[in-house]
Design an enzyme around this catalytic site. Structure first.
Site, PDB file in Angstrom:
ATOM      1  N   SER A   1       0.870  -1.245   0.047  1.00 38.64           N
ATOM      2  CA  SER A   1      -0.130   0.123   0.027  1.00 38.64           C
ATOM      3  C   SER A   1       0.811   1.251  -0.039  1.00 38.64           C
ATOM      4  CB  SER A   1      -0.923  -0.011   1.169  1.00 38.64           C
ATOM      5  OG  SER A   1      -0.334  -0.216   2.412  1.00 38.64           O
TER       6      SER A   1
ATOM      7  N   HIS B   1      -5.445  -2.949  -2.939  1.00 34.62           N
ATOM      8  CA  HIS B   1      -5.017  -2.098  -3.813  1.00 34.62           C
ATOM      9  C   HIS B   1      -4.912  -2.837  -5.493  1.00 34.62           C
ATOM     10  CE1 HIS B   1      -4.182   0.913  -1.177  1.00 34.62           C
ATOM     11  NE2 HIS B   1      -3.678   0.204  -0.278  1.00 34.62           N
TER      12      HIS B   1
ATOM     13  N   LYS C   1     -11.537   1.307  -1.978  1.00 34.35           N
ATOM     14  CA  LYS C   1     -10.657   1.909  -2.897  1.00 34.35           C
ATOM     15  C   LYS C   1     -11.302   1.781  -4.216  1.00 34.35           C
ATOM     16  CE  LYS C   1      -7.527   1.206   0.701  1.00 34.35           C
ATOM     17  NZ  LYS C   1      -6.821   0.428   1.522  1.00 34.35           N
TER      18      LYS C   1
HETATM   19  C1  LIG Z   1      -6.888   0.192   2.850  1.00 36.41           C
HETATM   20  C2  LIG Z   1      -6.203  -1.177   3.215  1.00 36.41           C
HETATM   21  C3  LIG Z   1      -7.239  -2.034   4.111  1.00 36.41           C
HETATM   22  C4  LIG Z   1      -8.403  -1.491   4.923  1.00 36.41           C
HETATM   23  O1  LIG Z   1      -9.279  -1.394   4.201  1.00 36.41           O
HETATM   24  P1  LIG Z   1     -10.675  -0.441   4.694  1.00 36.41           P
HETATM   25  O2  LIG Z   1     -11.823  -0.901   3.853  1.00 36.41           O
HETATM   26  O3  LIG Z   1     -10.257   1.004   4.337  1.00 36.41           O
HETATM   27  O4  LIG Z   1     -10.791  -0.607   6.128  1.00 36.41           O
HETATM   28  C5  LIG Z   1      -6.657  -3.288   4.327  1.00 36.41           C
HETATM   29  N1  LIG Z   1      -5.477  -3.562   3.730  1.00 36.41           N
HETATM   30  C6  LIG Z   1      -5.041  -2.651   2.903  1.00 36.41           C
HETATM   31  C7  LIG Z   1      -3.468  -3.416   2.183  1.00 36.41           C
HETATM   32  C8  LIG Z   1      -5.230  -1.506   2.635  1.00 36.41           C
HETATM   33  O5  LIG Z   1      -4.622  -0.508   1.855  1.00 36.41           O
END
Ligand SMILES: *Cc1c(COP(=O)(O)O)cnc(C)c1O
Length: 394
Positions: A181, A209, A240
């Site tokens: 990330s 991602h 995302k």
């Molecule tokens: C953003 C993210 C999460 C958390 O997801 P949310 O739905 O925002 O709680 C988990 N794992 C990774 C790798 C992330 O980038």
């Protein structure tokens, strides 16, 4: 007086340029890819809305309709009376999309990771986790009370060594982000599949991602590499690329039955509002069918990397929409971000503990709605600031 320590700690954070502050922002109507902050319209290079779906009219309409028919809240956890029909429809669609036995929707990615990991392992078990994995994975391991064996980023020799060392453990779980990330690089998934097989470990991937971005129908990186059936637990988020909120876990029917019985964030928290579920279902249809968005995003990501490299920056390899520029020093990263804002670009400084000490950075993240011209202008502006602040050699 008993809380005086807090003020002192905050002061020391501020002294190290590590204090984090909330800043108001709002979408700019009719201009996806921009945000309004401090009265200024900024090109948003810090959003995870990779496919530009957060303002999509069909998703908003699906949510509005569900609000009117299903109401605002779900009223209870799913095992009590909160299991509204849209859940079944969505989970069927998710299992079909991911070509796996079953799917479970979670409130968000953080709760999916903490819930799944703590349901799969416990005392006497070992979790093998890449050092750069997301904080929600780290917290999931802590919650599970399993031993945490962290291997150096993408270092398969180190992982092999740890697997051998813990060969007597009851259960073994290897877990990795597919796209990291804060760095935007890929996990070595073929190697992980091989090691999992050799050592009898379960393998879990976090496609936060990559879901929506890779694969013919946006299934994620594991599908695009043709190894999805070797993965025991797939998780991804709707926060995302899907432009919304919530998360999914996909795997065997047995896995989902187990999670329904053992994943505490799932059991002890209220079901998502029906309108969110309706929005996710609509978003899933768009993600599956509109492959142009993926193509545009990946092309823009490759191009932006090339432009930054041509400008003298080093950045991660690959074609993911996460393109970091490492600044190193915390205060310098903040200054970089402030200069970018002056120039009309929103790009936040990412500092420890989110990233390792001494690797503070600007994490650029792209969206399919950004135009080539916008990105060219941004890259040239990033280069000028890099020269001005001495991040780039003159
Ligand atoms: C953003 C993210 C999460 C958390 O997801 P949310 O739905 O925002 O709680 C988990 N794992 C990774 C790798 C992330 O980038």
């Amino acid at each position: 007086m008993t809380m005086k320590w807090m003020e002192q700690e905050l002061q020391s954070l501020a002294g190290e340029a590590l204090e984090r502050k909330l800043r108001d922002s709002a979408p700019v109507s009719g201009r996806p890819g921009y945000i309004l902050r401090d009265g200024q319209e900024l090109l948003n290079l810090s959003s995870n809305d990779y496919l530009g779906l957060a303002q999509h009219p069909a998703i908003i309409e699906a949510m509005r309709t569900a609000l009117l028919t299903e109401g605002a809240g779900s009223g209870a956890s799913r095992l009590v009376t909160g299991n509204r029909t849209p859940y079944r429809e969505l989970e069927d669609a998710l299992a079909d999309w991911q070509q796996c036995g079953a799917a479970l929707v979670a409130a968000n990615g953080y709760m999916a990771n903490t819930g799944v990991i703590s349901a799969l392992v416990g005392r006497g078990d070992v979790v093998f986790s890449d050092r750069l994995n997301h904080a929600s994975i780290v917290d999931g391991v802590a919650l599970s009370r399993a031993e945490h064996a962290r291997y150096r980023h993408n270092d398969m020799e180190h992982l092999r060594h740890l697997l051998h060392k813990h060969r007597g453990a009851r259960r073994k779980l290897i877990v990795t982000d597919t796209i990291f990330s804060m760095d935007g690089d890929q996990a070595l998934l073929h190697e992980l599949v091989q090691l999992k097989g050799q050592h009898g470990a379960m393998l879990m991937v976090d496609e936060a991602h990559s879901g929506g971005i890779y694969g013919g129908n946006g299934e994620g990186l594991c599908h695009s590499l043709g190894i999805h059936s070797d993965i025991d637990i797939h998780m991804g988020t709707f926060s995302k690329a899907f432009g919304l909120y919530g998360a999914y876990v996909c795997g065997s029917e047995t896995l989902v039955r187990w999670l329904v019985n053992r994943a505490r964030p799932f059991i002890y928290s209220t079901a998502l509002p029906p309108s969110i579920l309706a929005g996710i279902s609509q978003s899933l249809e768009i993600v599956r069918s509109e492959s142009d968005r993926r193509r545009l995003l990946l092309a823009a990501s490759r191009k932006f990397r090339t432009m930054l490299r041509d400008g003298g920056f080093q950045t991660s390899d690959g074609d993911s929409p996460i393109v970091p520029v490492i600044v190193g020093d915390n205060a310098a990263a903040l200054r970089f971000s402030a200069e970018l804002q002056e120039a009309g670009i929103a790009a936040v400084a990412i500092r420890p503990p989110t990233v390792p000490e001494g690797t503070a950075r600007i994490r650029f993240s792209l969206s399919a709605v950004h135009t080539e011209r916008e990105l060219e202008q941004a890259a040239s502006c990033i280069r000028s600031i890099g020269l001005k602040l001495g991040v780039l050699p003159l």
